[in-house]
Write a protein that holds these residues in place. Sequence first.
Motif, PDB file in Angstrom:
ATOM      1  N   ILE A 111       0.471  -1.354  -0.413  1.00  0.00           N
ATOM      2  CA  ILE A 111       0.008   0.093   0.083  1.00  0.00           C
ATOM      3  C   ILE A 111       0.938   0.891  -0.277  1.00  0.00           C
ATOM      4  O   ILE A 111       2.255   1.206   0.299  1.00  0.00           O
ATOM      5  CB  ILE A 111      -1.088   0.076   1.085  1.00  0.00           C
ATOM      6  CG1 ILE A 111      -2.037   1.111   1.453  1.00  0.00           C
ATOM      7  CG2 ILE A 111      -0.135  -0.152   2.590  1.00  0.00           C
ATOM      8  CD1 ILE A 111      -2.586   1.433   2.012  1.00  0.00           C
ATOM      9  N   GLY A 112       0.739   2.361  -0.734  1.00  0.00           N
ATOM     10  CA  GLY A 112       1.455   3.271  -0.839  1.00  0.00           C
ATOM     11  C   GLY A 112       0.980   4.627   0.080  1.00  0.00           C
ATOM     12  O   GLY A 112      -0.662   4.729  -0.184  1.00  0.00           O
ATOM     13  N   PHE A 113       1.395   5.487   0.556  1.00  0.00           N
ATOM     14  CA  PHE A 113       1.384   6.293   1.183  1.00  0.00           C
ATOM     15  C   PHE A 113       1.890   7.868   0.369  1.00  0.00           C
ATOM     16  O   PHE A 113       2.824   8.007  -0.155  1.00  0.00           O
ATOM     17  CB  PHE A 113       1.567   6.915   2.541  1.00  0.00           C
ATOM     18  CG  PHE A 113       0.643   5.536   2.716  1.00  0.00           C
ATOM     19  CD1 PHE A 113      -0.135   5.811   3.622  1.00  0.00           C
ATOM     20  CD2 PHE A 113       0.891   4.320   2.769  1.00  0.00           C
ATOM     21  CE1 PHE A 113      -1.342   4.921   3.950  1.00  0.00           C
ATOM     22  CE2 PHE A 113       0.329   3.800   3.994  1.00  0.00           C
ATOM     23  CZ  PHE A 113      -0.890   3.328   4.595  1.00  0.00           C
ATOM     24  N   LEU A 114       0.727   9.050  -0.257  1.00  0.00           N
ATOM     25  CA  LEU A 114       1.181  10.404  -0.342  1.00  0.00           C
ATOM     26  C   LEU A 114       1.157  11.163   0.549  1.00  0.00           C
ATOM     27  O   LEU A 114       0.008  10.512   0.873  1.00  0.00           O
ATOM     28  CB  LEU A 114       0.816  10.495  -2.241  1.00  0.00           C
ATOM     29  CG  LEU A 114       1.809   9.670  -3.291  1.00  0.00           C
ATOM     30  CD1 LEU A 114       0.852   9.813  -4.856  1.00  0.00           C
ATOM     31  CD2 LEU A 114       3.330   9.973  -2.917  1.00  0.00           C
ATOM     32  N   PRO A 115       1.502  12.586   0.180  1.00  0.00           N
ATOM     33  CA  PRO A 115       1.174  13.494   1.709  1.00  0.00           C
ATOM     34  C   PRO A 115      -0.549  13.674   1.731  1.00  0.00           C
ATOM     35  O   PRO A 115      -0.427  14.181   2.616  1.00  0.00           O
ATOM     36  CB  PRO A 115       2.086  14.369   1.136  1.00  0.00           C
ATOM     37  CG  PRO A 115       2.650  14.407   0.429  1.00  0.00           C
ATOM     38  CD  PRO A 115       2.527  12.976  -0.369  1.00  0.00           C
ATOM     39  N   HIS A 116      -1.412  13.972   0.775  1.00  0.00           N
ATOM     40  CA  HIS A 116      -2.842  14.071   0.777  1.00  0.00           C
ATOM     41  C   HIS A 116      -3.590  12.585   0.181  1.00  0.00           C
ATOM     42  O   HIS A 116      -4.621  12.751   0.342  1.00  0.00           O
ATOM     43  CB  HIS A 116      -3.439  15.106  -0.389  1.00  0.00           C
ATOM     44  CG  HIS A 116      -2.062  16.422  -0.996  1.00  0.00           C
ATOM     45  ND1 HIS A 116      -2.447  17.449   0.149  1.00  0.00           N
ATOM     46  CD2 HIS A 116      -1.170  16.743  -1.680  1.00  0.00           C
ATOM     47  CE1 HIS A 116      -1.610  18.096   0.112  1.00  0.00           C
ATOM     48  NE2 HIS A 116      -1.061  18.116  -0.530  1.00  0.00           N
ATOM     49  N   ARG A 117      -3.032  11.892   0.783  1.00  0.00           N
ATOM     50  CA  ARG A 117      -3.905  10.462   0.704  1.00  0.00           C
ATOM     51  C   ARG A 117      -4.950  10.689   2.131  1.00  0.00           C
ATOM     52  O   ARG A 117      -4.608  11.422   2.907  1.00  0.00           O
ATOM     53  CB  ARG A 117      -2.833   9.311   1.020  1.00  0.00           C
ATOM     54  CG  ARG A 117      -4.035   7.424   0.906  1.00  0.00           C
ATOM     55  CD  ARG A 117      -3.274   7.077   1.197  1.00  0.00           C
ATOM     56  NE  ARG A 117      -2.998   5.450   1.115  1.00  0.00           N
ATOM     57  CZ  ARG A 117      -4.060   4.583   1.463  1.00  0.00           C
ATOM     58  NH1 ARG A 117      -5.441   5.543   1.329  1.00  0.00           N
ATOM     59  NH2 ARG A 117      -4.359   3.015   0.799  1.00  0.00           N
ATOM     60  N   LEU A 118      -6.229   9.859   2.178  1.00  0.00           N
ATOM     61  CA  LEU A 118      -7.010   9.993   2.892  1.00  0.00           C
ATOM     62  C   LEU A 118      -5.958   8.902   4.075  1.00  0.00           C
ATOM     63  O   LEU A 118      -5.193   8.272   4.237  1.00  0.00           O
ATOM     64  CB  LEU A 118      -8.523   9.368   2.885  1.00  0.00           C
ATOM     65  CG  LEU A 118      -8.966   9.931   1.451  1.00  0.00           C
ATOM     66  CD1 LEU A 118     -10.031   8.870   1.298  1.00  0.00           C
ATOM     67  CD2 LEU A 118      -9.363  11.461   2.298  1.00  0.00           C
TER      68      LEU A 118
END
Length: 133
Positions: free
Chosen positions: A34-41
Amino acid sequence: MPDTMHLKVLLPSQTFVDMTGVLRLVAETSQGSIGFLPHRLDCVAALSPGILTYETASGGEVFIAVDEGVLVKAGFDVMVSVRRALSGKDLSKLHALVKQEFLILDEHEREIRSTMAKLETGFVGRLASFSHE
């Protein structure tokens, strides 16, 4: 709004990583990566043993071998709590470290469990002999 995240990787006895400026993060769960970016929920994820990868603008890509744990993303903060972790920039060296550290610890834990089982068996046997007297 910031375009980076603040990552904390917590071990039972210390803070393993406290990094600001994280651009992206990839973690292993039982459902897959699973990937996470700054604006992910915001979310919570149960982590499987595997490689957690994060990238910063200044430091590039960093790999952390983690044990089972929990990841919580709230806003721009990402908190990871695991029992064990090792980090490195070279996956082959990290793989060798994991084999060396984690497998030795697993063997040590097995020995401790075996000793505890013997102690418990002895205690229960003595307790049973007292009740028959």
